[in-house]
Design an enzyme around this catalytic site. Structure first.
Site, PDB file in Angstrom:
ATOM      1  N   ASN A   1       0.831  -1.219   0.000  1.00  3.62           N
ATOM      2  CA  ASN A   1       0.000   0.000   0.000  1.00  3.62           C
ATOM      3  C   ASN A   1       0.861   1.262   0.000  1.00  3.62           C
TER       4      ASN A   1
ATOM      5  N   THR B   1      10.264 -11.307  14.666  1.00  5.22           N
ATOM      6  CA  THR B   1      11.509 -10.644  15.019  1.00  5.22           C
ATOM      7  C   THR B   1      12.138 -11.282  16.257  1.00  5.22           C
TER       8      THR B   1
ATOM      9  N   SER C   1       9.511  -2.549  22.423  1.00  7.73           N
ATOM     10  CA  SER C   1       8.844  -1.368  21.838  1.00  7.73           C
ATOM     11  C   SER C   1       7.424  -1.794  21.472  1.00  7.73           C
TER      12      SER C   1
ATOM     13  N   TYR D   1       6.236  -1.563  18.594  1.00 14.62           N
ATOM     14  CA  TYR D   1       6.392  -2.318  17.345  1.00 14.62           C
ATOM     15  C   TYR D   1       6.680  -3.785  17.645  1.00 14.62           C
ATOM     16  N   HIS D   2       7.719  -4.029  18.489  1.00 11.21           N
ATOM     17  CA  HIS D   2       8.074  -5.420  18.783  1.00 11.21           C
ATOM     18  C   HIS D   2       6.884  -6.144  19.432  1.00 11.21           C
TER      19      HIS D   2
ATOM     20  N   LYS E   1       4.496  -7.699  16.994  1.00 13.39           N
ATOM     21  CA  LYS E   1       4.927  -8.998  16.462  1.00 13.39           C
ATOM     22  C   LYS E   1       4.560 -10.128  17.433  1.00 13.39           C
TER      23      LYS E   1
ATOM     24  N   VAL F   1      18.747  -6.974   9.879  1.00 13.64           N
ATOM     25  CA  VAL F   1      19.318  -7.241   8.558  1.00 13.64           C
ATOM     26  C   VAL F   1      20.284  -6.115   8.183  1.00 13.64           C
TER      27      VAL F   1
ATOM     28  N   ASN G   1      23.720  -0.634   9.069  1.00  6.42           N
ATOM     29  CA  ASN G   1      23.578   0.218   7.883  1.00  6.42           C
ATOM     30  C   ASN G   1      23.868   1.669   8.255  1.00  6.42           C
TER      31      ASN G   1
ATOM     32  N   THR H   1      27.003   6.543  16.220  1.00  7.60           N
ATOM     33  CA  THR H   1      26.107   6.825  17.344  1.00  7.60           C
ATOM     34  C   THR H   1      25.781   5.565  18.145  1.00  7.60           C
TER      35      THR H   1
ATOM     36  N   ARG I   1      16.466   4.748  24.198  1.00  3.34           N
ATOM     37  CA  ARG I   1      15.548   3.620  24.397  1.00  3.34           C
ATOM     38  C   ARG I   1      15.619   3.121  25.834  1.00  3.34           C
ATOM     39  N   VAL I   2      14.640   2.333  26.219  1.00  2.11           N
ATOM     40  CA  VAL I   2      14.707   1.647  27.507  1.00  2.11           C
ATOM     41  C   VAL I   2      15.072   0.201  27.190  1.00  2.11           C
TER      42      VAL I   2
HETATM   43  P1  NAD Z   1       9.849  -2.060   4.946  1.00  2.00           P
HETATM   44  O1  NAD Z   1       9.111  -1.041   5.742  1.00  2.00           O
HETATM   45  O2  NAD Z   1      10.920  -1.618   4.039  1.00  2.00           O
HETATM   46  O3  NAD Z   1       8.799  -2.916   4.090  1.00  2.00           O
HETATM   47  C1  NAD Z   1       7.494  -3.234   4.527  1.00  2.00           C
HETATM   48  C2  NAD Z   1       6.543  -3.005   3.368  1.00  2.00           C
HETATM   49  O4  NAD Z   1       5.208  -3.324   3.785  1.00  2.00           O
HETATM   50  C3  NAD Z   1       6.521  -1.544   2.922  1.00  2.00           C
HETATM   51  O5  NAD Z   1       6.748  -1.458   1.536  1.00  2.00           O
HETATM   52  C4  NAD Z   1       5.144  -1.053   3.309  1.00  2.00           C
HETATM   53  O6  NAD Z   1       4.626  -0.077   2.430  1.00  2.00           O
HETATM   54  C5  NAD Z   1       4.326  -2.332   3.318  1.00  2.00           C
HETATM   55  N1  NAD Z   1       3.164  -2.288   4.228  1.00  2.00           N
HETATM   56  C6  NAD Z   1       3.143  -1.905   5.528  1.00  2.00           C
HETATM   57  N2  NAD Z   1       1.908  -1.978   6.013  1.00  2.00           N
HETATM   58  C7  NAD Z   1       1.118  -2.417   4.989  1.00  2.00           C
HETATM   59  C8  NAD Z   1      -0.266  -2.677   4.875  1.00  2.00           C
HETATM   60  N3  NAD Z   1      -1.121  -2.487   5.894  1.00  2.00           N
HETATM   61  N4  NAD Z   1      -0.746  -3.118   3.681  1.00  2.00           N
HETATM   62  C9  NAD Z   1       0.089  -3.297   2.620  1.00  2.00           C
HETATM   63  N5  NAD Z   1       1.408  -3.070   2.686  1.00  2.00           N
HETATM   64  C10 NAD Z   1       1.910  -2.626   3.862  1.00  2.00           C
HETATM   65  O7  NAD Z   1      10.382  -3.127   6.000  1.00  2.00           O
HETATM   66  P2  NAD Z   1      11.505  -4.260   5.818  1.00  2.00           P
HETATM   67  O8  NAD Z   1      12.734  -3.786   6.465  1.00  2.00           O
HETATM   68  O9  NAD Z   1      11.498  -4.746   4.429  1.00  2.00           O
HETATM   69  O10 NAD Z   1      10.901  -5.385   6.756  1.00  2.00           O
HETATM   70  C11 NAD Z   1       9.980  -6.332   6.251  1.00  2.00           C
HETATM   71  C12 NAD Z   1       9.476  -7.232   7.383  1.00  2.00           C
HETATM   72  O11 NAD Z   1      10.581  -7.893   7.993  1.00  2.00           O
HETATM   73  C13 NAD Z   1       8.750  -6.475   8.490  1.00  2.00           C
HETATM   74  O12 NAD Z   1       7.649  -7.239   8.919  1.00  2.00           O
HETATM   75  C14 NAD Z   1       9.791  -6.384   9.590  1.00  2.00           C
HETATM   76  O13 NAD Z   1       9.177  -6.337  10.848  1.00  2.00           O
HETATM   77  C15 NAD Z   1      10.569  -7.667   9.395  1.00  2.00           C
HETATM   78  N6  NAD Z   1      11.971  -7.531   9.867  1.00  2.00           N
HETATM   79  C16 NAD Z   1      12.801  -6.600   9.307  1.00  2.00           C
HETATM   80  C17 NAD Z   1      14.119  -6.494   9.767  1.00  2.00           C
HETATM   81  C18 NAD Z   1      15.090  -5.497   9.201  1.00  2.00           C
HETATM   82  O14 NAD Z   1      16.215  -5.406   9.728  1.00  2.00           O
HETATM   83  N7  NAD Z   1      14.739  -4.743   8.164  1.00  2.00           N
HETATM   84  C19 NAD Z   1      14.553  -7.352  10.792  1.00  2.00           C
HETATM   85  C20 NAD Z   1      13.678  -8.276  11.344  1.00  2.00           C
HETATM   86  C21 NAD Z   1      12.374  -8.361  10.866  1.00  2.00           C
HETATM   87  N1  USQ Z   2      21.415   1.439  18.152  1.00  2.00           N
HETATM   88  C1  USQ Z   2      22.507   2.233  18.480  1.00  2.00           C
HETATM   89  N2  USQ Z   2      22.803   3.267  17.661  1.00  2.00           N
HETATM   90  C2  USQ Z   2      22.090   3.549  16.528  1.00  2.00           C
HETATM   91  C3  USQ Z   2      20.999   2.727  16.189  1.00  2.00           C
HETATM   92  C4  USQ Z   2      20.682   1.691  17.032  1.00  2.00           C
HETATM   93  O1  USQ Z   2      23.180   2.020  19.491  1.00  2.00           O
HETATM   94  O2  USQ Z   2      22.422   4.506  15.838  1.00  2.00           O
HETATM   95  C5  USQ Z   2      21.079   0.287  19.006  1.00  2.00           C
HETATM   96  C6  USQ Z   2      19.662   0.299  19.548  1.00  2.00           C
HETATM   97  O3  USQ Z   2      19.570   1.009  20.750  1.00  2.00           O
HETATM   98  C7  USQ Z   2      19.396  -1.192  19.703  1.00  2.00           C
HETATM   99  C8  USQ Z   2      20.201  -1.822  18.571  1.00  2.00           C
HETATM  100  O4  USQ Z   2      21.164  -0.852  18.177  1.00  2.00           O
HETATM  101  O5  USQ Z   2      19.911  -1.655  20.900  1.00  2.00           O
HETATM  102  C9  USQ Z   2      19.399  -2.212  17.364  1.00  2.00           C
HETATM  103  O6  USQ Z   2      18.657  -1.101  16.888  1.00  2.00           O
HETATM  104  P1  USQ Z   2      18.094  -1.092  15.376  1.00  2.00           P
HETATM  105  O7  USQ Z   2      17.394   0.212  15.174  1.00  2.00           O
HETATM  106  O8  USQ Z   2      19.161  -1.482  14.437  1.00  2.00           O
HETATM  107  O9  USQ Z   2      17.075  -2.331  15.397  1.00  2.00           O
HETATM  108  P2  USQ Z   2      15.648  -2.549  16.058  1.00  2.00           P
HETATM  109  O10 USQ Z   2      15.061  -1.304  16.588  1.00  2.00           O
HETATM  110  O11 USQ Z   2      15.759  -3.696  17.005  1.00  2.00           O
HETATM  111  O12 USQ Z   2      14.754  -2.974  14.814  1.00  2.00           O
HETATM  112  C10 USQ Z   2      15.296  -3.615  13.653  1.00  2.00           C
HETATM  113  C11 USQ Z   2      14.229  -3.540  12.577  1.00  2.00           C
HETATM  114  C12 USQ Z   2      12.999  -4.319  13.035  1.00  2.00           C
HETATM  115  C13 USQ Z   2      13.405  -5.729  13.414  1.00  2.00           C
HETATM  116  C14 USQ Z   2      14.524  -5.748  14.431  1.00  2.00           C
HETATM  117  C15 USQ Z   2      15.105  -7.130  14.653  1.00  2.00           C
HETATM  118  O13 USQ Z   2      13.878  -2.176  12.314  1.00  2.00           O
HETATM  119  O14 USQ Z   2      12.037  -4.339  12.001  1.00  2.00           O
HETATM  120  O15 USQ Z   2      12.287  -6.409  13.944  1.00  2.00           O
HETATM  121  O16 USQ Z   2      15.616  -4.951  13.932  1.00  2.00           O
HETATM  122  S1  USQ Z   2      15.524  -7.417  16.337  1.00  2.00           S
HETATM  123  O17 USQ Z   2      16.463  -6.357  16.755  1.00  2.00           O
HETATM  124  O18 USQ Z   2      16.130  -8.709  16.397  1.00  2.00           O
HETATM  125  O19 USQ Z   2      14.321  -7.319  17.093  1.00  2.00           O
END
Ligand code: NAD
Ligand code: USQ
Length: 410
Positions: free
Chosen positions: A32, A144, A179, A181-182, A185, A211, A240, A253, A323-324
């Site tokens: 979307n 996650t 969080s 968000y977490h 999940k 990732v 990244n 950072t 964060r906490v």
């Molecule tokens: P992203 O935000 O780049 O991609 C998610 C996509 O889903 C987006 O294109 C967004 O527009 C779409 N979307 C969101 N809500 C929607 C809805 N209601 N209907 C239709 N489309 C919708 O995220 P990502 O980094 O590609 O992550 C993908 C999945 O993997 C997520 O569920 C995320 O929680 C999980 N994940 C990501 C990471 C990471 O490091 N990126 C790590 C662990 C888990």
């Molecule tokens: N962190 C720093 N400095 C930064 C950014 C992050 O110290 O500049 C720390 C954060 O405090 C945290 C850790 O790095 O302790 C990871 O933060 P992150 O933003 O890289 O990852 P997170 O918030 O956990 O979320 C990401 C994805 C999410 C996925 C999750 C996997 O955005 O979609 O679910 O990684 S996991 O961490 O295993 O839950």
């Protein structure tokens, strides 16, 4: 296989769609464009330019002669979900389509409500559509590692055997997410497990770590096939971000002490793990959990690795953790199930960090340094972002589509 990739316009969904298409599967993508809307809302952008989904798919067809079907719509719209499944008739659904940023979910009440409704209701609509249309569809859902939090005992893959007052059972592993968000999940996992139990659905929950990386065998074939690369304080993930910070001369950072330890994986392994799950589906009624990461590092270790690889001067800066979370803790998480299925991990070697530094260096002129600092504070119910007006839910346009992620939240 006929595979529907939900969230197919995102960082991981788009390369997954290309990867599966190239391997002979019939692929459809659903999105979307909410993710592009968050960029407009925050005033940030992917470091690597990305074209719109329709252009991506056209370019892929031109290069590979392979078609990818596009379904534009919102998973929180039950009729859209039902009609899409009925039209595409998938054998498997890979579900990436959620709001995935922990900081975004912690901006304020509106963003927390949006995140949980978007993620939990979207997944529930999907579960109902599968149950009503074809219970044999294998749901591969991105969860996650953060669902588990950082307990002072080993983390298992989904379940743990517990003996309590002389009786023993295998139960879902306790969840202590960090969080809203977490937490979404965790709620998804509970709903999917229940749906498997009552309707006999088959599902795999991929509890993925963080990732890193950007390029895959398919995305490098043409600039129009590139996937997004986020580095800002809300959507950028840690490794990244550190690469972008190094090449732009910004201090790395590290939040707090930097002892926060997380499971990590290369984007190439995301694709491989999803493929392995698809090729070895869960049984009917089974709710299977795989921990999807290959190595774990503390945040401080990751910063030091980047500093060591960067050819220029890079410095690490510790700031108060917004964060906490525990800044120093025990961390040992099982991750053998995907290895047992044949995963051959791409580890975080010097050359991998070098290639990430090269990608970020190529686009460093586009970096908005003002977007790097963290802006969302967990302890506050209305973080600076929201009160400054930059994240107040203003609408924008993306690829011709009106986007206002928060439009439905009261
Ligand atoms: P992203 O935000 O780049 O991609 C998610 C996509 O889903 C987006 O294109 C967004 O527009 C779409 N979307 C969101 N809500 C929607 C809805 N209601 N209907 C239709 N489309 C919708 O995220 P990502 O980094 O590609 O992550 C993908 C999945 O993997 C997520 O569920 C995320 O929680 C999980 N994940 C990501 C990471 C990471 O490091 N990126 C790590 C662990 C888990
Ligand atoms: N962190 C720093 N400095 C930064 C950014 C992050 O110290 O500049 C720390 C954060 O405090 C945290 C850790 O790095 O302790 C990871 O933060 P992150 O933003 O890289 O990852 P997170 O918030 O956990 O979320 C990401 C994805 C999410 C996925 C999750 C996997 O955005 O979609 O679910 O990684 S996991 O961490 O295993 O839950």
């Amino acid at each position: 296989m006929d595979i529907l990739v939900l969230g197919g316009d995102g960082y991981l969904g788009w390369p997954t769609a290309l990867y599966l298409s190239r391997r002979g599967h019939r692929v459809g993508v659903v999105d979307n464009f909410a993710r592009r809307g968050y960029d407009l809302e925050m005033g940030v952008d992917s470091l690597v330019p990305i074209v719109n989904l329709q252009q991506r798919v056209r370019r892929w067809h031109e290069i590979s002669d392979l078609a990818i079907d596009v379904f534009v719509g919102d998973l929180t719209d039950a009729s859209f979900v039902s009609e899409t499944l009925a039209s595409f008739k998938p054998e498997a659904v890979v579900h990436f389509a959620e709001q995935r940023s922990a900081p975004y979910s912690m901006i304020d009440r509106k963003h927390a409500v949006y995140t949980q409704v978007n993620n939990v209701a979207g997944t529930l609509n999907l579960l109902y559509a599968i149950a009503e249309q074809n219970r044999d569809i294998h749901l591969v859902k991105l969860g996650t590692m953060g669902e588990y939090g950082t307990p002072n005992i080993d983390i298992e893959e989904g379940y743990i055997e517990i003996t309590h007052r002389g009786r023993t059972d295998v139960l879902p592993y306790p969840k202590q997410p960090g969080s809203f968000y977490h937490l979404s999940k965790v709620h998804d996992s509970a709903n999917i497990m229940f749906a498997c139990r009552i309707w006999g659905i088959r599902a795999t929950d991929l509890n993925q770590g963080i990732v890193y990386g950007h390029q895959t065998e398919e995305t490098v074939l043409h600039p129009d096939l590139a996937t997004r690369f986020d580095y800002d304080g809300v959507f950028g993930t840690v490794l990244n971000r550190f690469c972008v910070q190094a090449v732009t001369g910004h201090p790395l950072t590290v939040y707090g002490a930097g002892g926060q330890t997380r499971g990590m994986l290369n984007i190439l392994d995301t694709l491989a793990c999803v493929e392995l799950a698809l090729h070895h589906p869960a049984d009917p009624g089974e709710f299977r959990v795989f921990n999807q990461f290959t190595e774990s590092f503390s945040v401080q270790e990751m910063a030091e690795l980047v500093v060591a690889e960067y050819s220029g001067d890079a410095v690490i800066e510790h700031s108060q953790d917004p964060r906490v979370e525990k800044e120093d803790h025990y961390y040992r998480a099982a991750h053998t199930k995907l290895l047992d299925l044949g995963l051959n991990p791409h580890l975080l070697t010097s050359s991998v960090i070098q290639s990430m530094l090269a990608v970020t260096d190529k686009y460093k002129a586009a970096v908005d340094l003002a977007a790097i600092r963290p802006t969302v504070e967990w302890r506050s119910t209305a973080s600076g972002l929201a009160t400054s007006g930059s994240a107040g839910g203003s609408a924008g346009t993306s690829g011709g589509t009106e986007v206002d992620p928060l439009a439905s939240v009261n």
